[in-house]
Design an enzyme around this catalytic site. Structure first.
Site, PDB file in Angstrom:
ATOM      1  CB  CYS A   1     -36.117-114.596  50.865  1.00 16.11           C
ATOM      2  SG  CYS A   1     -35.756-115.902  49.679  1.00 16.11           S
TER       3      CYS A   1
ATOM      4  CD  GLN B   1     -38.076-113.384  53.193  1.00 20.64           C
ATOM      5  OE1 GLN B   1     -37.768-114.358  53.855  1.00 20.64           O
ATOM      6  NE2 GLN B   1     -37.408-112.243  53.256  1.00 20.64           N
TER       7      GLN B   1
ATOM      8  NE  ARG C   1     -39.406-114.062  57.527  1.00 21.79           N
ATOM      9  CZ  ARG C   1     -39.246-115.357  57.195  1.00 21.79           C
ATOM     10  NH1 ARG C   1     -38.236-115.712  56.445  1.00 21.79           N
ATOM     11  NH2 ARG C   1     -40.134-116.261  57.581  1.00 21.79           N
TER      12      ARG C   1
ATOM     13  CG  HIS D   1     -41.803-117.138  52.211  1.00 19.60           C
ATOM     14  ND1 HIS D   1     -42.235-117.215  53.517  1.00 19.60           N
ATOM     15  CD2 HIS D   1     -40.444-117.282  52.267  1.00 19.60           C
ATOM     16  CE1 HIS D   1     -41.190-117.400  54.305  1.00 19.60           C
ATOM     17  NE2 HIS D   1     -40.101-117.442  53.578  1.00 19.60           N
TER      18      HIS D   1
ATOM     19  NE  ARG E   1     -40.472-122.559  55.708  1.00 18.83           N
ATOM     20  CZ  ARG E   1     -39.358-121.873  55.486  1.00 18.83           C
ATOM     21  NH1 ARG E   1     -38.203-122.496  55.391  1.00 18.83           N
ATOM     22  NH2 ARG E   1     -39.382-120.560  55.367  1.00 18.83           N
TER      23      ARG E   1
ATOM     24  CG  ASP F   1     -35.854-117.345  46.494  1.00 15.90           C
ATOM     25  OD1 ASP F   1     -34.925-117.712  47.246  1.00 15.90           O
ATOM     26  OD2 ASP F   1     -36.993-117.878  46.517  1.00 15.90           O
TER      27      ASP F   1
HETATM   28  N1  NVA Z   1     -38.018-120.195  47.192  1.00 18.51           N
HETATM   29  C1  NVA Z   1     -37.297-120.713  48.334  1.00 18.51           C
HETATM   30  C2  NVA Z   1     -37.454-119.787  49.507  1.00 18.51           C
HETATM   31  C3  NVA Z   1     -36.694-120.204  50.735  1.00 18.51           C
HETATM   32  C4  NVA Z   1     -36.940-119.277  51.880  1.00 18.51           C
HETATM   33  C5  NVA Z   1     -37.824-122.101  48.664  1.00 18.51           C
HETATM   34  O1  NVA Z   1     -39.047-122.305  48.600  1.00 18.51           O
HETATM   35  O2  NVA Z   1     -37.025-122.980  48.970  1.00 18.51           O
HETATM   36  N1   CP Z   2     -36.164-116.796  54.128  1.00 18.26           N
HETATM   37  C1   CP Z   2     -36.543-117.907  54.818  1.00 18.26           C
HETATM   38  O1   CP Z   2     -37.724-118.216  54.947  1.00 18.26           O
HETATM   39  O2   CP Z   2     -35.520-118.598  55.385  1.00 18.26           O
HETATM   40  P1   CP Z   2     -35.621-120.017  56.090  1.00 18.26           P
HETATM   41  O3   CP Z   2     -35.885-121.028  55.013  1.00 18.26           O
HETATM   42  O4   CP Z   2     -34.271-120.207  56.732  1.00 18.26           O
HETATM   43  O5   CP Z   2     -36.720-120.001  57.097  1.00 18.26           O
END
Ligand code: NVA
Ligand code: CP
Length: 306
Positions: free
Chosen positions: A264, A132, A292, A129, A102, A224
């Site tokens: 998400c 997800q 997930r 993502h 990530r 989101d």
């Molecule tokens: N769009 C959000 C998703 C978190 C799971 C981010 O990138 O922070």
């Molecule tokens: N939806 C998601 O990816 O959550 P986290 O940021 O907690 O991993």
């Protein structure tokens, strides 16, 4: 399939295979049937951003499949101090059996996959993502008994989750309408390539600035956060710009009567979604979060279990 970098790179068949394996693993877990598909295998999990769901579901999933997961915070590994992706990929490939990462730059994940001899799984980048959206598709399938021919409406920021939804819907034949404010639209190349994918399945892709148009006849409403990780400095400005894009009871009531709500998570109640919707009877957000685990176990079983 060597890696999971983008749903765009998977065929419709590969996506349905992941969903089928996920369903099976979920059923078996619920019925006490244990697995050792990944016995002796190790997954390295590189995080340069925070996470609750991704970290816990990968780590627990690995344990449930008999393997081991190693949490590698970028604060603690040399990558965070400037060691190259090339060297990191080569070294990790000598120790472990797969990498979940990530991070911010999507090209870093592409490079990691290019230089690694082991599978690389994208656990979120600024662009995409995919894990997800595999869980989202599983959740929708469980509740609607089909994917093809449904309509999903995404309302909010044209971000990583929106991009992966575009690819996911296009690949499985689900129509998708994305409503975003001007200046916060989805990436042009992603929309165009998702439209190419959609030609193979007949899915309809619509982008608009009008949330009401997007949710009309929708089976699934998705939103989101307005402030993704790394955008914290823009918070005030974004909250102001996105106000008209809140998923509240009024907007939700304009979709189909039996529409379901997905997010998400993490969610910010009172901003992108009201309590009434996210905590209401048509919200599936915790089933979605649970999935997930099952979807990623399927991905790991297919990629690392060979
Ligand atoms: N769009 C959000 C998703 C978190 C799971 C981010 O990138 O922070
Ligand atoms: N939806 C998601 O990816 O959550 P986290 O940021 O907690 O991993």
């Amino acid at each position: 399939m060597k890696d999971l970098i983008s749903l765009h790179y998977l065929s419709t068949g590969e996506i349905f295979e992941i969903l089928k394996v996920a369903e099976k693993l979920k059923y078996e877990l619920k019925n006490g049937i244990a697995h050792n598909i990944l016995k002796g295998k190790t997954l390295g999990m590189i995080f340069t951003k925070s996470s609750t769901r991704t970290r816990v579901s990968f780590e627990v999933g690995m344990a449930q499949l008999g393997g081991y997961a190693l949490f590698l915070s970028s604060n603690d590994i040399q990558l965070g101090r400037g060691e190259t992706i090339y060297d990191t990929a080569n070294v990790l490939s000598r120790y472990i059996d797969g990498i979940m990462i990530r991070t911010y730059k999507h090209s870093d994940v592409e490079d990691l996959a290019k230089y690694s001899s082991i599978p690389v799984i994208n656990g979120l980048t600024d662009l995409l993502h995919p894990c997800q959206v595999l869980a989202d598709l599983l959740t929708i399938y469980e509740h609607k008994s089909k994917l093809e021919g449904l309509k999903l409406a995404y309302v909010g920021d044209g971000n990583n989750v929106a991009h992966s939804l575009l690819y996911g819907c296009a690949k499985v034949g689900m129509d998708i309408s994305v409503a975003t404010p001007k200046g916060y639209q989805c990436n042009f190349d992603v929309v165009e390539s998702a439209k190419e994918d959609a030609k193979l399945t007949g899915a309809k892709i619509v982008t608009t600035e009008d949330p009401v148009e997007a949710v009309k006849d929708a089976d699934v409403i998705y939103t989101d956060t307005w402030v993704s990780m790394g955008q914290e400095d823009e918070k005030k400005e974004r909250i102001n710009i996105f106000k008209q894009y809140q998923v509240n009871g009024k907007l939700f009531s304009m979709a189909k009567e039996d529409a379901v709500f997905l997010h998400c998570l993490p969610a910010y109640r009172g901003l992108e979604v009201t309590e009434e919707v996210i905590d209401g009877p048509q919200s599936l957000v915790f089933d979605e979060a649970e999935n997930r685990l099952h979807a990623q176990k399927a991905v790991m079983a297919l990629l690392l279990g060979k």
